[in-house]
Motif scaffolding. Structure first.
Motif, PDB file in Angstrom:
ATOM      1  N   GLY A 262      14.523 -16.871   6.393  1.00 58.01           N
ATOM      2  CA  GLY A 262      13.662 -17.440   5.451  1.00 58.01           C
ATOM      3  C   GLY A 262      12.287 -17.870   5.761  1.00 58.01           C
ATOM      4  N   ARG A 263      12.014 -18.006   7.071  1.00 58.78           N
ATOM      5  CA  ARG A 263      10.932 -18.365   7.584  1.00 58.78           C
ATOM      6  C   ARG A 263       9.791 -17.267   8.007  1.00 58.78           C
ATOM      7  N   VAL A 264      10.422 -16.183   8.173  1.00 60.72           N
ATOM      8  CA  VAL A 264       9.787 -14.918   8.983  1.00 60.72           C
ATOM      9  C   VAL A 264       9.675 -13.814   7.925  1.00 60.72           C
ATOM     10  N   ASP A 265       8.763 -13.180   8.240  1.00 61.65           N
ATOM     11  CA  ASP A 265       8.554 -11.884   7.381  1.00 61.65           C
ATOM     12  C   ASP A 265       9.488 -10.665   8.002  1.00 61.65           C
ATOM     13  N   LEU A 266      10.181 -10.000   7.146  1.00 59.80           N
ATOM     14  CA  LEU A 266      11.029  -9.015   7.596  1.00 59.80           C
ATOM     15  C   LEU A 266      10.623  -7.657   6.880  1.00 59.80           C
ATOM     16  N   THR A 267      10.593  -6.548   7.697  1.00 55.93           N
ATOM     17  CA  THR A 267      10.053  -5.297   7.433  1.00 55.93           C
ATOM     18  C   THR A 267      10.871  -4.090   8.189  1.00 55.93           C
ATOM     19  N   ALA A 268      10.698  -2.961   7.919  1.00 59.98           N
ATOM     20  CA  ALA A 268      10.976  -1.790   8.409  1.00 59.98           C
ATOM     21  C   ALA A 268      10.484  -0.670   8.296  1.00 59.98           C
ATOM     22  N   HIS A 269      10.156   0.255   9.051  1.00 59.43           N
ATOM     23  CA  HIS A 269       9.453   1.439   8.677  1.00 59.43           C
ATOM     24  C   HIS A 269      10.276   2.254   7.440  1.00 59.43           C
ATOM     25  N   VAL A 270       9.249   2.706   6.827  1.00 59.28           N
ATOM     26  CA  VAL A 270       9.590   3.490   5.482  1.00 59.28           C
ATOM     27  C   VAL A 270      10.093   4.791   6.008  1.00 59.28           C
ATOM     28  N   ASP A 271      11.128   5.705   5.428  1.00 61.62           N
ATOM     29  CA  ASP A 271      11.422   6.942   5.437  1.00 61.62           C
ATOM     30  C   ASP A 271      10.659   7.552   4.372  1.00 61.62           C
ATOM     31  N   PHE A 272       9.572   8.095   4.675  1.00 61.82           N
ATOM     32  CA  PHE A 272       8.997   8.944   3.350  1.00 61.82           C
ATOM     33  C   PHE A 272       9.761  10.047   2.939  1.00 61.82           C
ATOM     34  N   GLY A 273      10.445  10.822   3.791  1.00 61.85           N
ATOM     35  CA  GLY A 273      11.062  12.013   3.501  1.00 61.85           C
ATOM     36  C   GLY A 273      12.421  11.620   2.390  1.00 61.85           C
ATOM     37  N   ALA A 274      12.874  10.179   2.452  1.00 58.56           N
ATOM     38  CA  ALA A 274      13.754   9.866   1.315  1.00 58.56           C
ATOM     39  C   ALA A 274      13.174   9.669   0.290  1.00 58.56           C
ATOM     40  N   LEU A 275      12.066   9.035   0.107  1.00 55.17           N
ATOM     41  CA  LEU A 275      11.088   8.773  -0.988  1.00 55.17           C
ATOM     42  C   LEU A 275      11.150  10.336  -1.849  1.00 55.17           C
ATOM     43  N   VAL A 276      10.567  11.104  -1.091  1.00 54.54           N
ATOM     44  CA  VAL A 276      10.292  12.413  -1.624  1.00 54.54           C
ATOM     45  C   VAL A 276      11.494  13.187  -2.190  1.00 54.54           C
ATOM     46  N   ARG A 277      12.728  12.828  -1.311  1.00 52.14           N
ATOM     47  CA  ARG A 277      13.946  13.545  -2.035  1.00 52.14           C
ATOM     48  C   ARG A 277      14.488  12.870  -3.274  1.00 52.14           C
ATOM     49  N   ALA A 278      13.953  11.620  -3.409  1.00 55.52           N
ATOM     50  CA  ALA A 278      14.524  10.912  -4.584  1.00 55.52           C
ATOM     51  C   ALA A 278      13.362  11.229  -5.782  1.00 55.52           C
ATOM     52  N   ALA A 279      12.293  11.771  -5.593  1.00 52.76           N
ATOM     53  CA  ALA A 279      11.045  11.835  -6.528  1.00 52.76           C
ATOM     54  C   ALA A 279      11.487  13.174  -7.532  1.00 52.76           C
ATOM     55  N   VAL A 280      11.160  13.195  -8.822  1.00 56.19           N
ATOM     56  CA  VAL A 280      11.440  14.350  -9.745  1.00 56.19           C
ATOM     57  C   VAL A 280       9.978  14.851  -9.868  1.00 56.19           C
ATOM     58  N   CYS A 281       8.920  14.448  -9.483  1.00 57.23           N
ATOM     59  CA  CYS A 281       7.704  14.850  -9.783  1.00 57.23           C
ATOM     60  C   CYS A 281       7.241  15.620  -8.500  1.00 57.23           C
ATOM     61  N   GLN A 282       5.866  16.032  -8.422  1.00 58.51           N
ATOM     62  CA  GLN A 282       5.357  16.911  -7.365  1.00 58.51           C
ATOM     63  C   GLN A 282       5.091  15.653  -6.430  1.00 58.51           C
ATOM     64  N   HIS A 283       4.859  16.103  -4.991  1.00 56.49           N
ATOM     65  CA  HIS A 283       4.431  15.136  -3.927  1.00 56.49           C
ATOM     66  C   HIS A 283       3.268  15.926  -3.267  1.00 56.49           C
ATOM     67  N   SER A 284       2.537  14.914  -2.622  1.00 58.13           N
ATOM     68  CA  SER A 284       1.389  15.505  -1.841  1.00 58.13           C
ATOM     69  C   SER A 284       1.991  15.423  -0.080  1.00 58.13           C
ATOM     70  N   LYS A 285       1.217  15.821   0.791  1.00 60.86           N
ATOM     71  CA  LYS A 285       1.362  16.169   2.214  1.00 60.86           C
ATOM     72  C   LYS A 285       1.339  14.323   2.530  1.00 60.86           C
ATOM     73  N   LEU A 286       1.959  14.123   3.657  1.00 62.25           N
ATOM     74  CA  LEU A 286       1.973  12.643   4.101  1.00 62.25           C
ATOM     75  C   LEU A 286       0.724  12.585   4.875  1.00 62.25           C
ATOM     76  N   VAL A 287      -0.390  11.967   4.697  1.00 63.80           N
ATOM     77  CA  VAL A 287      -1.589  11.656   5.136  1.00 63.80           C
ATOM     78  C   VAL A 287      -1.832  10.520   5.978  1.00 63.80           C
ATOM     79  N   PRO A 288      -2.478  10.600   7.183  1.00 67.52           N
ATOM     80  CA  PRO A 288      -2.639   9.218   7.962  1.00 67.52           C
ATOM     81  C   PRO A 288      -3.803   8.128   6.873  1.00 67.52           C
ATOM     82  N   GLN A 289      -3.524   7.012   7.068  1.00 70.36           N
ATOM     83  CA  GLN A 289      -4.428   6.233   6.162  1.00 70.36           C
ATOM     84  C   GLN A 289      -6.160   6.510   6.556  1.00 70.36           C
ATOM     85  N   GLY A 290      -6.301   6.646   7.750  1.00 68.13           N
ATOM     86  CA  GLY A 290      -7.482   6.588   8.330  1.00 68.13           C
ATOM     87  C   GLY A 290      -8.494   7.865   7.650  1.00 68.13           C
TER      88      GLY A 290
END
Length: 351
Positions: A262-290
Motif C-alpha cells: 500500500g505504500r509502493v507503486d506496483l506494475t508489470a509489463h503489458v502483454d500487447f499480444g493479449a490485448l490484440v487477441r481480445a480486441a474486436v476491431c482493427q489494430h496497428s503495429k506496435l510502435v516504439p514511443q520515440g
C-alpha cells in the motif's frame, strides 16, 4: 491497523493470495491502498509519467485522435475518454492543443475512468475549464464513437504469474510467515488459457496474464468496431509476456515488490499480444514511443517551443524531447498500440 495487517490476517485465515489479489488490495483498497493514500506522480511523488515530462506528449496524442475524428467524417457526437488519468495532465494538454479544431470540442463529451476519489478531486481541478464525467469502468462508456487514451494504465492492472513445470503450470502466490510476505508456487495444474504458450516456453519460464485487461479491451474495441473512433494505448511491455516483470517503485527507486504493502507503486509489463487477441476491431503495429512521437512532429513542436523561450526553458524542452524519444530513455522502453475500425486508416504515426 495497516494494509500489511489486513493482508497477513487474510493469508493466515484463507491461505496464500494470488499476485492479482495482492496487487488489487495494495493499489486499490479504498482505505489503505496506494492510490487512496499516496502521491504517485511528479518529482515529489514516486514516478514521473510522460505527460508530466512535457506538454508535447499530451498535445500530440490529442491531435492524433482529432485527426482520426476528421478522417472518419467528423461524427457530431463522440466520447473522448481516458483510463487512469492521473492528475489530468495528459487530457488537459490534449484538450488545449485541439482547441484549434472547435468542431471537435463541440462534438465531444469528456469521460474519465477513475476509481480513486482523491485523484478525481485532483483531476477536477486540472480540468476545471471543462466538464468531465467520471465513471469507474469502461462498460459505463456511452454507446457512440469512442476516442480513447490509456497511458500507463494497463501496467497497473493486477496480474497472475504462472511458472512452467513440464506440461503443467504452478501459479506463484503471496504467502506470509515469520512477519514477512514471500512468493511461493502453488501445486502444478493444467492451465488451458496457457496452452498457446507451451511451444514457446521451457521448464522454469514464468508467464504473466492480466485478466482485468480483457474486459477493458473488449468494451473499448467493441465501441470502436460498432460506432467508430480510435484508441491510443501507451505503455511499457512487449508483444508477448515472458519472465517475472512485477516491480515496485518508491521515491523514484526500485524496491522489493512485497515491501510495505500500500505504500509502493506496483506494475508489470503489458502483454500487447493479449490485448490484440481480445480486441474486436482493427489494430496497428506496435510502435516504439520515440518513433511514434517523431512521426507526429515532436521535433518541430520542440523547436517552436524554444523559439521564444529563455535559455533555461529551451534547455528544459530539449531535455524533455530526449527523455520522451531517445532509445536510452523512454523512446524504446514504451510502446504505442492503436485500435481503429475495420476499413478505416490506422492513427497517424502507427502505419
Amino acid at each position: 491497523m495497516t494494509l500489511s495487517d489486513l493482508l497477513s490476517q487474510r493469508i493466515l485465515s484463507d491461505g496464500p493470495l494470488s499476485i492479482a489479489d495482492y496487487m488489487a488490495e495494495c493499489l486499490s483498497n479504498p482505505q489503505y491502498g496506494y492510490y487512496a493514500t499516496q502521491e504517485p506522480f511528479g518529482v515529489s511523488g514516486d514516478f514521473i509519467t510522460a505527460p508530466e515530462i512535457s506538454q508535447m506528449f499530451g498535445e500530440l496524442l490529442g491531435l492524433c485522435l482529432a485527426q482520426c475524428w476528421i478522417d472518419q467524417g467528423k461524427p457530431k457526437s463522440i466520447t473522448l475518454a481516458e483510463a487512469g488519468p492521473g492528475r489530468g495532465t495528459l487530457m488537459a494538454d490534449a484538450l488545449r492543443a485541439t482547441q484549434i479544431i472547435p468542431e471537435f470540442h463541440t462534438a465531444l463529451k469528456l469521460f474519465l475512468i477513475e476509481t480513486s476519489e482523491r485523484l478525481r478531486n485532483i483531476q477536477a481541478q486540472t480540468l476545471r475549464d471543462y466538464t468531465p464525467q467520471w465513471i469507474s469502468a469502461t462498460d459505463e462508456l456511452p454507446q457512440q464513437p469512442l476516442f480513447f487514451l490509456a497511458n500507463e494504465f494497463f501496467d497497473a492492472l493486477p496480474i497472475r504469474q504462472f511458472q512452467r513445470q513440464a506440461d503443467y503450470w504452478r501459479e506463484r502466490r503471496v504467502n506470509f510467515a515469520e512477519n514477512q510476505f514471500f512468493f511461493e508456487p502453488d501445486v502444478p495444474t493444467v492451465q488451458p488459457l496457457l496452452d498457446h504458450r507451451i511451444n514457446a516456453t521451457v521448464d522454469g519460464d514464468i508467464v504473466e496474464v492480466c485478466p482485468a485487461a480483457l474486459p477493458v479491451i473488449h468494451n473499448v474495441s467493441g465501441r470502436i468496431a460498432q460506432y467508430g473512433g480510435a484508441a491510443l494505448i501507451v505503455d511499457y511491455g512487449n508483444w508477448r509476456s515472458l519472465g517475472d516483470t512485477l516491480q515496485a517503485v518508491q521515491n523514484h527507486k526500485m524496491v522489493p515488490p512485497l515491501s510495505t504493502p500500500g505504500r509502493v507503486d506496483l506494475t508489470a509489463h503489458v502483454d500487447f499480444g493479449a490485448l490484440v487477441r481480445a480486441a474486436v476491431c482493427q489494430h496497428s503495429k506496435l510502435v516504439p514511443q520515440g518513433l511514434f512521437l517523431q512521426r507526429l512532429g515532436i521535433v518541430d513542436r520542440a523547436r517552436k517551443l524554444t523559439q521564444s523561450a529563455t535559455i533555461a526553458q529551451a534547455t528544459e524542452v530539449k531535455q524533455a524531447l530526449h527523455r520522451l524519444t531517445h532509445h536510452d530513455q523512454l523512446g524504446t522502453h514504451f510502446k504505442v498500440l492503436g485500435l481503429f475500425p475495420h476499413g478505416e486508416a490506422s492513427p497517424l504515426g502507427l502505419d
